[in-house]
Design a protein around this motif. Structure first.
Motif, PDB file in Angstrom:
ATOM      1  N   GLY A  57      -2.069   2.609   0.019  1.00  0.00           N
ATOM      2  CA  GLY A  57      -1.248   1.464   0.402  1.00  0.00           C
ATOM      3  C   GLY A  57      -0.615   1.447   1.788  1.00  0.00           C
ATOM      4  O   GLY A  57      -1.095   0.735   2.685  1.00  0.00           O
ATOM      5  N   GLY A  98      -9.397  14.796   0.884  1.00  0.00           N
ATOM      6  CA  GLY A  98      -8.921  13.417   0.891  1.00  0.00           C
ATOM      7  C   GLY A  98      -7.533  13.322   0.271  1.00  0.00           C
ATOM      8  O   GLY A  98      -7.313  13.784  -0.846  1.00  0.00           O
ATOM      9  N   ASP A 155       3.359  11.697  -5.712  1.00  0.00           N
ATOM     10  CA  ASP A 155       2.696  10.398  -5.853  1.00  0.00           C
ATOM     11  C   ASP A 155       1.859  10.339  -7.138  1.00  0.00           C
ATOM     12  O   ASP A 155       1.050  11.223  -7.386  1.00  0.00           O
ATOM     13  CB  ASP A 155       1.792  10.148  -4.644  1.00  0.00           C
ATOM     14  CG  ASP A 155       1.683   8.669  -4.339  1.00  0.00           C
ATOM     15  OD1 ASP A 155       2.040   8.256  -3.235  1.00  0.00           O
ATOM     16  OD2 ASP A 155       1.231   7.916  -5.238  1.00  0.00           O
ATOM     17  N   VAL A 174     -12.150   5.558  -4.655  1.00  0.00           N
ATOM     18  CA  VAL A 174     -12.783   6.243  -3.526  1.00  0.00           C
ATOM     19  C   VAL A 174     -13.719   7.330  -4.071  1.00  0.00           C
ATOM     20  O   VAL A 174     -14.880   7.444  -3.658  1.00  0.00           O
ATOM     21  CB  VAL A 174     -11.730   6.865  -2.576  1.00  0.00           C
ATOM     22  CG1 VAL A 174     -12.379   7.707  -1.493  1.00  0.00           C
ATOM     23  CG2 VAL A 174     -10.866   5.778  -1.950  1.00  0.00           C
TER      24      VAL A 174
HETATM   25  C1  B12 Z   1      -0.290   0.121 -10.005  1.00  0.00           C
HETATM   26  C2  B12 Z   1       0.973   0.551  -9.271  1.00  0.00           C
HETATM   27  C3  B12 Z   1       1.749   1.535  -9.851  1.00  0.00           C
HETATM   28  C4  B12 Z   1       1.335   2.262 -11.104  1.00  0.00           C
HETATM   29  C5  B12 Z   1       0.275   3.314 -10.761  1.00  0.00           C
HETATM   30  C6  B12 Z   1      -0.770   3.442 -11.843  1.00  0.00           C
HETATM   31  C7  B12 Z   1      -1.891   4.335 -11.444  1.00  0.00           C
HETATM   32  N1  B12 Z   1      -2.489   4.921 -12.468  1.00  0.00           N
HETATM   33  O1  B12 Z   1      -2.249   4.500 -10.281  1.00  0.00           O
HETATM   34  C8  B12 Z   1       2.700   2.885 -11.570  1.00  0.00           C
HETATM   35  C9  B12 Z   1       3.330   1.931 -12.558  1.00  0.00           C
HETATM   36  C10 B12 Z   1       2.622   4.270 -12.201  1.00  0.00           C
HETATM   37  C11 B12 Z   1       3.510   2.855 -10.292  1.00  0.00           C
HETATM   38  C12 B12 Z   1       4.649   3.581 -10.114  1.00  0.00           C
HETATM   39  C13 B12 Z   1       5.481   3.480  -9.003  1.00  0.00           C
HETATM   40  N2  B12 Z   1       5.328   2.623  -7.970  1.00  0.00           N
HETATM   41 CO1  B12 Z   1       3.705   1.615  -7.680  1.00  0.00          CO
HETATM   42  N3  B12 Z   1       2.433   0.271  -7.396  1.00  0.00           N
HETATM   43  C14 B12 Z   1       1.340  -0.049  -8.037  1.00  0.00           C
HETATM   44  C15 B12 Z   1       0.661  -1.235  -7.331  1.00  0.00           C
HETATM   45  C16 B12 Z   1       0.986  -2.500  -8.108  1.00  0.00           C
HETATM   46  C17 B12 Z   1      -0.837  -1.131  -7.164  1.00  0.00           C
HETATM   47  C18 B12 Z   1      -1.329   0.157  -6.502  1.00  0.00           C
HETATM   48  C19 B12 Z   1      -2.799   0.344  -6.807  1.00  0.00           C
HETATM   49  O2  B12 Z   1      -3.197   1.230  -7.541  1.00  0.00           O
HETATM   50  N4  B12 Z   1      -3.645  -0.553  -6.295  1.00  0.00           N
HETATM   51  C20 B12 Z   1      -5.057  -0.552  -6.565  1.00  0.00           C
HETATM   52  C21 B12 Z   1      -5.797   0.166  -5.458  1.00  0.00           C
HETATM   53  C22 B12 Z   1      -7.233   0.315  -5.888  1.00  0.00           C
HETATM   54  O3  B12 Z   1      -5.678  -0.630  -4.312  1.00  0.00           O
HETATM   55  P1  B12 Z   1      -5.910  -0.259  -2.801  1.00  0.00           P
HETATM   56  O4  B12 Z   1      -4.694   0.124  -2.097  1.00  0.00           O
HETATM   57  O5  B12 Z   1      -6.687  -1.392  -2.232  1.00  0.00           O
HETATM   58  O6  B12 Z   1      -6.840   1.048  -2.835  1.00  0.00           O
HETATM   59  C23 B12 Z   1      -7.711   1.355  -1.753  1.00  0.00           C
HETATM   60  C24 B12 Z   1      -7.032   2.050  -0.566  1.00  0.00           C
HETATM   61  O7  B12 Z   1      -5.694   2.334  -0.779  1.00  0.00           O
HETATM   62  C25 B12 Z   1      -7.931   3.244  -0.299  1.00  0.00           C
HETATM   63  N5  B12 Z   1      -7.440   4.573  -0.647  1.00  0.00           N
HETATM   64  C26 B12 Z   1      -6.618   4.967  -1.615  1.00  0.00           C
HETATM   65  N6  B12 Z   1      -6.476   6.282  -1.633  1.00  0.00           N
HETATM   66  C27 B12 Z   1      -7.252   6.786  -0.649  1.00  0.00           C
HETATM   67  C28 B12 Z   1      -7.482   8.080  -0.222  1.00  0.00           C
HETATM   68  C29 B12 Z   1      -8.327   8.306   0.857  1.00  0.00           C
HETATM   69  C30 B12 Z   1      -8.585   9.704   1.301  1.00  0.00           C
HETATM   70  C31 B12 Z   1      -8.951   7.201   1.515  1.00  0.00           C
HETATM   71  C32 B12 Z   1      -9.828   7.449   2.682  1.00  0.00           C
HETATM   72  C33 B12 Z   1      -8.714   5.899   1.086  1.00  0.00           C
HETATM   73  C34 B12 Z   1      -7.880   5.697   0.009  1.00  0.00           C
HETATM   74  O8  B12 Z   1      -9.107   3.036  -1.105  1.00  0.00           O
HETATM   75  C35 B12 Z   1      -8.690   2.347  -2.282  1.00  0.00           C
HETATM   76  C36 B12 Z   1      -9.884   1.733  -2.991  1.00  0.00           C
HETATM   77  O9  B12 Z   1     -10.540   0.729  -2.224  1.00  0.00           O
HETATM   78  C37 B12 Z   1       1.362  -1.190  -5.929  1.00  0.00           C
HETATM   79  C38 B12 Z   1       1.456  -2.537  -5.205  1.00  0.00           C
HETATM   80  C39 B12 Z   1       0.281  -2.781  -4.307  1.00  0.00           C
HETATM   81  N7  B12 Z   1      -0.044  -4.025  -4.190  1.00  0.00           N
HETATM   82  O10 B12 Z   1      -0.283  -1.875  -3.739  1.00  0.00           O
HETATM   83  C40 B12 Z   1       2.719  -0.582  -6.259  1.00  0.00           C
HETATM   84  C41 B12 Z   1       3.467   0.211  -5.198  1.00  0.00           C
HETATM   85  C42 B12 Z   1       2.511   1.121  -4.436  1.00  0.00           C
HETATM   86  N8  B12 Z   1       4.361   1.010  -6.002  1.00  0.00           N
HETATM   87  C43 B12 Z   1       5.558   1.111  -5.486  1.00  0.00           C
HETATM   88  C44 B12 Z   1       6.660   1.809  -6.066  1.00  0.00           C
HETATM   89  C45 B12 Z   1       7.985   1.684  -5.359  1.00  0.00           C
HETATM   90  C46 B12 Z   1       6.496   2.567  -7.245  1.00  0.00           C
HETATM   91  C47 B12 Z   1       7.559   3.368  -7.971  1.00  0.00           C
HETATM   92  C48 B12 Z   1       8.523   4.150  -7.072  1.00  0.00           C
HETATM   93  C49 B12 Z   1       8.319   2.378  -8.865  1.00  0.00           C
HETATM   94  C50 B12 Z   1       9.511   2.964  -9.595  1.00  0.00           C
HETATM   95  N9  B12 Z   1      10.674   2.561  -9.144  1.00  0.00           N
HETATM   96  O11 B12 Z   1       9.340   3.769 -10.481  1.00  0.00           O
HETATM   97  C51 B12 Z   1       6.729   4.275  -8.859  1.00  0.00           C
HETATM   98  C52 B12 Z   1       6.425   5.625  -8.174  1.00  0.00           C
HETATM   99  C53 B12 Z   1       5.640   6.559  -9.020  1.00  0.00           C
HETATM  100  C54 B12 Z   1       5.180   7.718  -8.196  1.00  0.00           C
HETATM  101  N10 B12 Z   1       5.979   8.761  -8.066  1.00  0.00           N
HETATM  102  O12 B12 Z   1       4.116   7.635  -7.598  1.00  0.00           O
HETATM  103  C55 B12 Z   1       5.653   0.386  -4.149  1.00  0.00           C
HETATM  104  C56 B12 Z   1       5.617   1.345  -2.966  1.00  0.00           C
HETATM  105  C57 B12 Z   1       6.555   0.929  -1.856  1.00  0.00           C
HETATM  106  C58 B12 Z   1       6.406   1.849  -0.726  1.00  0.00           C
HETATM  107  N11 B12 Z   1       5.790   1.340   0.341  1.00  0.00           N
HETATM  108  O13 B12 Z   1       6.830   2.967  -0.771  1.00  0.00           O
HETATM  109  C59 B12 Z   1       4.441  -0.592  -4.248  1.00  0.00           C
HETATM  110  C60 B12 Z   1       3.824  -0.978  -2.890  1.00  0.00           C
HETATM  111  C61 B12 Z   1       4.984  -1.874  -4.963  1.00  0.00           C
HETATM  112  C62 B12 Z   1       5.986  -2.635  -4.120  1.00  0.00           C
HETATM  113  N12 B12 Z   1       5.530  -3.662  -3.443  1.00  0.00           N
HETATM  114  O14 B12 Z   1       7.117  -2.294  -4.092  1.00  0.00           O
HETATM  115  N13 B12 Z   1       2.964   1.995  -9.396  1.00  0.00           N
END
Ligand code: B12
Length: 216
Positions: free
Chosen positions: A177, A142, A97, A106
């Motif tokens: 996610g 975590g 990942d 976090v």
């Molecule tokens: C940005 C992003 C990327 C970026 C990541 C950049 C980076 N530096 O992180 C890049 C472009 C690299 C990327 C790549 C890929 N991605 Co991407 N990505 C996203 C996107 C748009 C946003 C994710 C994100 O960072 N959100 C911002 C955070 C802050 O949001 P959040 O979830 O609210 O975070 C909170 C919680 O999750 C929680 N939390 C997070 N971690 C932890 C840990 C603990 C311990 C706790 C308690 C809480 C916690 O706290 C956070 C803060 O409040 C999502 C879509 C989405 N809407 O989620 C897709 C998404 C996650 N990606 C996806 C995919 C498919 C990929 C790729 C496979 C694409 C590809 N074909 O290459 C690759 C895989 C790369 C890899 N091996 O990981 C899919 C996953 C589908 C699935 N369910 O499996 C998504 C859902 C997009 C989609 N709708 O298809 N991605």
């Protein structure tokens, strides 16, 4: 400038909070009070608004950055021992990942809330989490996973911790996610949180648990 005013400026995501902190320090304000009742209180208020849906990720990130700058100003004035961490957390994205924005937030909120946090990065193998946790004497591991394909690697870490008999030493929490409480229960993790604000409450409750158990 009082701690209350600093808290209100942080709540308003106002960058002049740093100037307010400088003025308060120059006027001889108590640095511990300024940190607790000003900076950390401001962050708590931002967290409340975030949970109520009035604030979004942008405010959380910007508020965190402003608070970080304020803390850097207060830090040199703090007496020895005031920085005693509330708990030690090792956090990173599981093997396969690459999503680091989520756990980065976090980590930031935990640091700002007084935890010592060690960020491992992305694509972290199960044993690397455990090795680091042992090295730094962590309370909590975590795990962050954003892909359905990497969720099984969260289960791997929990399994390693169990197999090595370390479940009393390290609490394992998950997030990201596609994760949810059901998944955390299924893999035997100690907790799950939907976002960075809830992650802080979760970690607080986990580090307080042993104290409650011995008190009872
Ligand atoms: C940005 C992003 C990327 C970026 C990541 C950049 C980076 N530096 O992180 C890049 C472009 C690299 C990327 C790549 C890929 N991605 Co991407 N990505 C996203 C996107 C748009 C946003 C994710 C994100 O960072 N959100 C911002 C955070 C802050 O949001 P959040 O979830 O609210 O975070 C909170 C919680 O999750 C929680 N939390 C997070 N971690 C932890 C840990 C603990 C311990 C706790 C308690 C809480 C916690 O706290 C956070 C803060 O409040 C999502 C879509 C989405 N809407 O989620 C897709 C998404 C996650 N990606 C996806 C995919 C498919 C990929 C790729 C496979 C694409 C590809 N074909 O290459 C690759 C895989 C790369 C890899 N091996 O990981 C899919 C996953 C589908 C699935 N369910 O499996 C998504 C859902 C997009 C989609 N709708 O298809 N991605």
């Amino acid at each position: 400038m009082s701690s209350h005013e600093v808290a209100q400026l942080i709540l308003a995501v106002d960058e002049t909070a740093t100037e307010a902190v400088e003025k308060a320090l120059a006027a001889g304000a108590d640095p511990v009070g300024l940190l607790q009742d000003g900076v950390i209180e401001g962050l708590r208020l931002i967290g409340e608004k975030f949970e109520e849906g009035e604030y979004f990720l942008t405010e959380l990130i910007m508020g965190g950055q402003i608070a970080e700058a304020c803390i850097a100003l207060v830090d040199p004035h703090l007496p020895e021992g005031a920085g005693e961490p509330r708990g030690v957390v090792v956090i990173g994205a599981v093997q396969g990942d690459m999503h680091d924005l989520g756990y980065g937030l976090v980590a930031m909120q935990l640091k700002l809330s007084g935890f010592e946090v060690h960020e491992l990065g992305v694509d972290i193998a199960p044993m690397a989490f455990i090795d680091k946790a042992e090295e730094v004497g962590a309370d909590i591991i975590g795990l962050s996973a954003f892909l359905v394909t990497t969720i099984p690697n969260c289960a791997e870490v929990v399994k390693y911790v169990r197999d090595m008999g370390l479940q009393e030493r390290f609490k394992v929490i998950v997030g990201g996610g596609p994760t949810d409480q059901k998944l955390a229960d299924e893999i035997g993790a100690d907790g799950w949180a939907a976002n960075a604000v809830e992650a802080v409450s979760l970690c607080e409750s986990l580090v307080e648990e042993p104290a409650r158990a011995t008190a009872g």
